[in-house]
Design a protein around this motif. Sequence first.
Motif, short mmCIF file in Angstrom:
data_model
loop_
_atom_site.label_atom_id
_atom_site.label_comp_id
_atom_site.label_asym_id
_atom_site.label_seq_id
_atom_site.Cartn_x
_atom_site.Cartn_y
_atom_site.Cartn_z
N GLU A 73 0.81 -1.22 0.00
CA GLU A 73 0.00 0.00 0.00
C GLU A 73 0.84 1.26 0.00
OE1 GLU A 73 -3.85 1.85 2.19
OE2 GLU A 73 -2.41 0.84 3.48
N LYS A 74 1.93 1.25 0.80
CA LYS A 74 2.74 2.47 0.89
C LYS A 74 4.15 2.15 1.33
CE LYS A 74 0.53 3.16 5.32
NZ LYS A 74 -0.45 3.93 6.03
N HIS B 267 7.31 4.09 3.56
CA HIS B 267 7.67 5.20 4.44
C HIS B 267 9.18 5.37 4.38
CE1 HIS B 267 3.74 5.66 6.18
NE2 HIS B 267 3.74 4.45 6.70
N THR C 178 6.09 9.78 2.74
CA THR C 178 5.23 8.62 2.55
C THR C 178 4.88 8.53 1.08
OG1 THR C 178 4.32 8.73 4.79
CG2 THR C 178 3.02 7.56 3.14
N ILE C 179 5.04 7.36 0.51
CA ILE C 179 4.75 7.14 -0.90
C ILE C 179 3.60 6.16 -1.00
CG2 ILE C 179 5.65 6.29 -3.11
CD1 ILE C 179 8.19 7.15 -0.55
N SER C 180 2.48 6.60 -1.55
CA SER C 180 1.36 5.70 -1.79
C SER C 180 1.65 4.91 -3.06
CB SER C 180 0.06 6.49 -1.96
OG SER C 180 -0.26 7.15 -0.76
N VAL C 181 1.44 3.61 -2.99
CA VAL C 181 1.72 2.74 -4.12
C VAL C 181 0.42 2.50 -4.89
CG1 VAL C 181 2.59 0.49 -4.84
CG2 VAL C 181 3.62 1.66 -2.88
N ARG C 182 0.42 2.91 -6.15
CA ARG C 182 -0.74 2.70 -7.02
C ARG C 182 -0.34 1.69 -8.09
NH1 ARG C 182 -1.71 8.61 -9.08
NH2 ARG C 182 0.39 8.12 -9.73
N LYS D 295 -1.42 -3.57 2.58
CA LYS D 295 -2.77 -3.02 2.67
C LYS D 295 -3.44 -3.39 4.00
CE LYS D 295 -3.29 -2.79 -2.25
NZ LYS D 295 -3.87 -3.31 -3.47
#
Length: 84
Positions: free
Chosen positions: A24-25, A27, A38-42, A70
Motif C-alpha cells: 500500500e505504501k 515510508h 510517505t509514498i502511496s503505491v498505485r 494493505k
Amino acid sequence: MEVSPNPAKTLVKVKANISMEEVEKLHLYDISGRLIKTISVRPQDISRGVLSVDVIGVQDGLYIMQMWSKQQQKMAEQRLVIKK
C-alpha cells in the motif's frame, strides 16, 4: 526488498519478494526515526514488479525505507543512502 541504486541521487527502484500489488505504501525515515516521506503505491506506478520512487527533494543522508501492506503490516525494511 531491494532498493537500487544505493546510494541514490534522484530516483530509486524498489523491488520486493512478494507481489507489489499487495503493497500500500512506503515510508522513508531519517536515521533519528523522523518520517520524511510517505509514498502511496498505485498499480499504475508499478512496472514489471518494480516501483520507481522520486527522492529529489530529500537531503543527503542515511534513511530507512519501510514497505507496508494493505493490512497495515510492515513487510520489509531497507537502509538507503542518498548522496547527490
